[in-house]
Design a protein around this motif. Structure first.
Motif, PDB file in Angstrom:
ATOM      1  N   GLY A 146      88.734 -15.848  26.699  1.00 27.15           N
ATOM      2  CA  GLY A 146      88.524 -17.076  25.951  1.00 27.15           C
ATOM      3  C   GLY A 146      87.127 -17.227  25.384  1.00 27.15           C
ATOM      4  N   ARG A 147      86.353 -16.154  25.401  1.00 29.56           N
ATOM      5  CA  ARG A 147      84.976 -16.202  24.918  1.00 29.56           C
ATOM      6  C   ARG A 147      84.856 -15.553  23.551  1.00 29.56           C
ATOM      7  N   THR A 148      84.037 -16.151  22.689  1.00 32.86           N
ATOM      8  CA  THR A 148      83.774 -15.544  21.385  1.00 32.86           C
ATOM      9  C   THR A 148      82.689 -14.490  21.553  1.00 32.86           C
ATOM     10  N   GLY A 149      82.866 -13.376  20.873  1.00 32.10           N
ATOM     11  CA  GLY A 149      81.884 -12.293  20.951  1.00 32.10           C
ATOM     12  C   GLY A 149      81.089 -12.126  19.682  1.00 32.10           C
ATOM     13  N   GLY A 150      81.550 -12.785  18.616  1.00 29.54           N
ATOM     14  CA  GLY A 150      80.863 -12.640  17.347  1.00 29.54           C
ATOM     15  C   GLY A 150      81.287 -11.391  16.611  1.00 29.54           C
TER      16      GLY A 150
END
Length: 137
Positions: A115-119
């Motif tokens: 659920g994390r954005t990594g770019g």
């Protein structure tokens, strides 16, 4: 050396590890706090995928002008919804209906299985001067 066998079982190889890689997701958190996905292939080789996606969206028109007619999008653990957005975004850029920087903004918001954005980055598509500057830190 298998990260899965060492971390999630009492085994040392595919012979006695219980194939934990088929039942668990593993991310290695780096010094910046990014979660980098680890996957094992059929030969029990582990690959670490950068949390930050690479994109050549800004180069698509140049590649097309140079004669490239087929492109590949590699996906790892994106959601079905994100996959649709990503694929349609590249189609729209190729058709001239979306500017590459708009697709870039969409890619910035793609979340991993945690659920994390990594770019997103140019990755190895950066020019040589930028690559050398980044390596000398």
């Amino acid at each position: 050396h298998c990260v899965f066998a060492r971390s999630l079982s009492n085994g040392d190889s595919y012979l006695d590890c219980g194939h934990a890689c088929t039942r668990h997701n593993v991310h290695l958190r780096d010094q910046t706090g990014a979660d980098n996905l680890v996957l094992a292939d059929m030969g029990c080789r582990n690959t670490v995928f950068s949390a930050q996606a690479q994109s050549g969206a800004h180069s698509l028109s140049d590649w097309r002008s140079a004669g490239a007619n087929s492109f590949r999008i590699e996906l790892v653990d994106e959601s079905d919804e994100d996959i649709q957005t990503i694929v349609q975004g590249y189609i729209d850029v190729l058709n001239g209906e979306l500017k590459p920087n708009m697709l870039w903004e969409e890619l910035e918001d793609v979340r991993d299985s945690n659920g994390r954005t990594g770019g997103v980055s140019f990755g190895s598509l950066r020019n040589g001067v930028e690559r050398r500057a980044g390596e000398i830190l």
